[in-house]
Each structure stands twice: as C-alpha cells, then as structure tokens.
Design a protein around this motif. Structure first.
Motif, PDB file in Angstrom:
ATOM      1  N   ASP A 293       0.818  -1.218   0.000  1.00 27.34           N
ATOM      2  CA  ASP A 293       0.000   0.000   0.000  1.00 27.34           C
ATOM      3  C   ASP A 293       0.849   1.265   0.000  1.00 27.34           C
ATOM      4  O   ASP A 293       2.028   1.251   0.380  1.00 27.34           O
ATOM      5  CB  ASP A 293      -0.918   0.036   1.223  1.00 27.34           C
ATOM      6  CG  ASP A 293      -2.157  -0.816   1.068  1.00 27.34           C
ATOM      7  OD1 ASP A 293      -2.396  -1.334  -0.047  1.00 27.34           O
ATOM      8  OD2 ASP A 293      -2.895  -0.969   2.061  1.00 27.34           O
ATOM      9  N   THR A 294       0.204   2.353  -0.407  1.00 27.82           N
ATOM     10  CA  THR A 294       0.789   3.683  -0.325  1.00 27.82           C
ATOM     11  C   THR A 294       0.113   4.422   0.818  1.00 27.82           C
ATOM     12  O   THR A 294      -1.117   4.460   0.901  1.00 27.82           O
ATOM     13  CB  THR A 294       0.581   4.464  -1.639  1.00 27.82           C
ATOM     14  OG1 THR A 294       1.261   3.759  -2.680  1.00 27.82           O
ATOM     15  CG2 THR A 294       1.133   5.876  -1.547  1.00 27.82           C
ATOM     16  N   VAL A 295       0.928   4.979   1.708  1.00 28.78           N
ATOM     17  CA  VAL A 295       0.428   5.671   2.889  1.00 28.78           C
ATOM     18  C   VAL A 295       1.177   6.980   3.090  1.00 28.78           C
ATOM     19  O   VAL A 295       2.258   7.181   2.510  1.00 28.78           O
ATOM     20  CB  VAL A 295       0.535   4.789   4.149  1.00 28.78           C
ATOM     21  CG1 VAL A 295      -0.269   3.509   4.000  1.00 28.78           C
ATOM     22  CG2 VAL A 295       1.981   4.452   4.460  1.00 28.78           C
TER      23      VAL A 295
ATOM     24  N   PHE B 286       6.128   3.117  12.083  1.00 25.72           N
ATOM     25  CA  PHE B 286       4.983   2.207  12.202  1.00 25.72           C
ATOM     26  C   PHE B 286       4.408   1.890  10.821  1.00 25.72           C
ATOM     27  O   PHE B 286       4.198   0.723  10.482  1.00 25.72           O
ATOM     28  CB  PHE B 286       3.909   2.842  13.102  1.00 25.72           C
ATOM     29  CG  PHE B 286       2.564   2.180  13.021  1.00 25.72           C
ATOM     30  CD1 PHE B 286       2.336   0.964  13.651  1.00 25.72           C
ATOM     31  CD2 PHE B 286       1.528   2.759  12.317  1.00 25.72           C
ATOM     32  CE1 PHE B 286       1.093   0.349  13.574  1.00 25.72           C
ATOM     33  CE2 PHE B 286       0.292   2.157  12.231  1.00 25.72           C
ATOM     34  CZ  PHE B 286       0.067   0.939  12.861  1.00 25.72           C
ATOM     35  N   LEU B 287       4.149   2.921  10.014  1.00 26.95           N
ATOM     36  CA  LEU B 287       3.574   2.708   8.685  1.00 26.95           C
ATOM     37  C   LEU B 287       4.522   1.914   7.783  1.00 26.95           C
ATOM     38  O   LEU B 287       4.098   1.004   7.070  1.00 26.95           O
ATOM     39  CB  LEU B 287       3.214   4.050   8.047  1.00 26.95           C
ATOM     40  CG  LEU B 287       2.087   4.832   8.731  1.00 26.95           C
ATOM     41  CD1 LEU B 287       1.987   6.240   8.155  1.00 26.95           C
ATOM     42  CD2 LEU B 287       0.767   4.100   8.645  1.00 26.95           C
ATOM     43  N   ALA B 288       5.815   2.255   7.820  1.00 30.31           N
ATOM     44  CA  ALA B 288       6.796   1.558   6.985  1.00 30.31           C
ATOM     45  C   ALA B 288       6.888   0.080   7.350  1.00 30.31           C
ATOM     46  O   ALA B 288       7.070  -0.775   6.477  1.00 30.31           O
ATOM     47  CB  ALA B 288       8.164   2.216   7.113  1.00 30.31           C
ATOM     48  N   SER B 289       6.725  -0.235   8.623  1.00 29.01           N
ATOM     49  CA  SER B 289       6.793  -1.632   9.044  1.00 29.01           C
ATOM     50  C   SER B 289       5.581  -2.424   8.562  1.00 29.01           C
ATOM     51  O   SER B 289       5.636  -3.650   8.478  1.00 29.01           O
ATOM     52  CB  SER B 289       6.898  -1.730  10.571  1.00 29.01           C
ATOM     53  OG  SER B 289       5.681  -1.367  11.200  1.00 29.01           O
ATOM     54  N   ARG B 290       4.494  -1.740   8.204  1.00 28.01           N
ATOM     55  CA  ARG B 290       3.267  -2.420   7.792  1.00 28.01           C
ATOM     56  C   ARG B 290       3.122  -2.566   6.277  1.00 28.01           C
ATOM     57  O   ARG B 290       2.442  -3.476   5.819  1.00 28.01           O
ATOM     58  CB  ARG B 290       2.027  -1.675   8.309  1.00 28.01           C
ATOM     59  CG  ARG B 290       1.919  -1.514   9.822  1.00 28.01           C
ATOM     60  CD  ARG B 290       2.162  -2.810  10.561  1.00 28.01           C
ATOM     61  NE  ARG B 290       1.760  -2.812  11.944  1.00 28.01           N
ATOM     62  CZ  ARG B 290       2.553  -2.541  12.966  1.00 28.01           C
ATOM     63  NH1 ARG B 290       3.809  -2.181  12.773  1.00 28.01           N
ATOM     64  NH2 ARG B 290       2.114  -2.627  14.203  1.00 28.01           N
ATOM     65  N   VAL B 291       3.729  -1.683   5.489  1.00 27.04           N
ATOM     66  CA  VAL B 291       3.497  -1.701   4.038  1.00 27.04           C
ATOM     67  C   VAL B 291       4.402  -2.683   3.292  1.00 27.04           C
ATOM     68  O   VAL B 291       4.190  -2.931   2.108  1.00 27.04           O
ATOM     69  CB  VAL B 291       3.622  -0.294   3.399  1.00 27.04           C
ATOM     70  CG1 VAL B 291       2.586   0.645   3.979  1.00 27.04           C
ATOM     71  CG2 VAL B 291       5.024   0.258   3.535  1.00 27.04           C
TER      72      VAL B 291
ATOM     73  N   ASN C 158       7.407  -3.628  -0.839  1.00 22.44           N
ATOM     74  CA  ASN C 158       6.853  -2.999  -2.037  1.00 22.44           C
ATOM     75  C   ASN C 158       5.915  -1.840  -1.722  1.00 22.44           C
ATOM     76  O   ASN C 158       5.320  -1.266  -2.627  1.00 22.44           O
ATOM     77  CB  ASN C 158       6.123  -4.035  -2.887  1.00 22.44           C
ATOM     78  CG  ASN C 158       7.080  -5.087  -3.417  1.00 22.44           C
ATOM     79  OD1 ASN C 158       8.216  -4.776  -3.765  1.00 22.44           O
ATOM     80  ND2 ASN C 158       6.638  -6.327  -3.446  1.00 22.44           N
ATOM     81  N   GLY C 159       5.764  -1.507  -0.443  1.00 21.47           N
ATOM     82  CA  GLY C 159       4.919  -0.391  -0.047  1.00 21.47           C
ATOM     83  C   GLY C 159       5.640   0.935  -0.178  1.00 21.47           C
ATOM     84  O   GLY C 159       6.845   0.989  -0.428  1.00 21.47           O
TER      85      GLY C 159
END
Length: 171
Positions: A20-22, A35-40, A43-44
């Motif tokens: 995903d893109t966040v 936090f966001l980088a650890s979830r995407v 390839n996010g």
C-alpha cells in the motif's frame, strides 16, 4: 487501557495491506513513519512530510536503524503540499496527521478535502491529537457533514486526558 492513538493504529492494521501507499502528514518524532513503513512491506510506499529538516533527519536515522529506509520517501515540505505529490493511479490507503496546538486548522481541513479524492475504498484518514485543539475541532466539524453512504467517521476519546483520534474511512 490502550491510548487513543494505539486504538487508531489497531484500526489502521485492519485495513493496511503489504504494498500500500500511505502518508505520514506530520513526521514529528518519526514513530508514525516507522509504524507505517513496518506495515506496508518492501513494495509499499510511505510519503512522510515535514517542513523541518531536523524532523526529516531524526526520522531518517530511526528508519536506517530499523532497516526501513527503502520504503519511505522523506519530503521536506509542509503537509499542505501533499496534494502535489498524489497520483490518481496510486490510491492512498492511510493518511495520518499528528495534530498539535500550532497546527493550522484551515490548512488541515483544506488538505483533507483534497486527500479524500485520492483515498482508496476503505482507506483511512486519522487525526491524532486532543479534543480541544482548533484543528481537531475544525476537522470534526467538516467531516460531520460528509454523507454516511460514502464515509464512516469515528472519534475515539479519552475523557480524562482529552486525547482523541478522529478516524475517517471511505466506503
């Protein structure tokens, strides 16, 4: 009991997918970006905004130490510049704002109005702040006028501390 921002992160975890893109609209300490980088996943794509070079530098150090640097695009610009970086072919899954007393309420509302156009189905915009902050109140007023057939809007409030997480989800 969990803090409101932890409850908001659980909601984010439910809808976020690898690739995903966040957007971290307001880097602050860099913990949201991490936090966001650890979830995407690898390839996010995380776009992280701050007009303060010191916040960009601190975030970059934290990401390097965590091995997450490749997933994040640090952008040394204010969150009001976010719409200039959006691509209609790359829908946004999550946009997270950390609100403080100095956050320009009108600027947040204007940015959210534009970001809503790029939010994917079931995508989220999350504001993390305090109930009495002008920007939180202004966004709450704006999103209360959204139609419930297109959006869900929830407020997670700690009545004692005043902490709040405002969550807007597109249908």
């Amino acid at each position: 009991m969990k803090k409101t921002h932890n409850l908001a992160q659980l909601t984010i975890d439910e809808i976020l997918h690898v690739g995903d893109t966040v957007i971290d609209a307001t880097i602050k300490e860099g913990d949201v970006t991490r936090f966001l980088a650890s979830r995407v996943g690898e390839n996010g794509h995380v776009m992280s905004f701050s007009a303060k070079k010191s916040e960009i530098d601190n975030m970059a150090t934290s990401l390097f130490l965590s091995g997450l640097t490749a997933r994040v695009e640090p952008i040394e610009r204010d969150f009001t510049e976010i719409p200039k970086y959006l691509d209609p072919t790359e829908p946004i899954s999550v946009v997270l704002f950390q609100i403080d007393d100095d956050t320009d309420a009108d600027a947040v509302v204007a940015t959210i109005k534009q970001v809503l156009l790029y939010l994917r189905t079931y995508g989220l915009i999350v504001l993390d702040g305090y109930t009495n902050q002008p920007a939180v109140r202004a966004v709450a007023e704006y999103v209360s006028k959204l139609t419930d057939d297109q959006y869900d809007v929830r407020a997670l409030n700690d009545l004692l501390s005043g902490e709040t997480a405002l969550i807007i989800q597109r249908h």
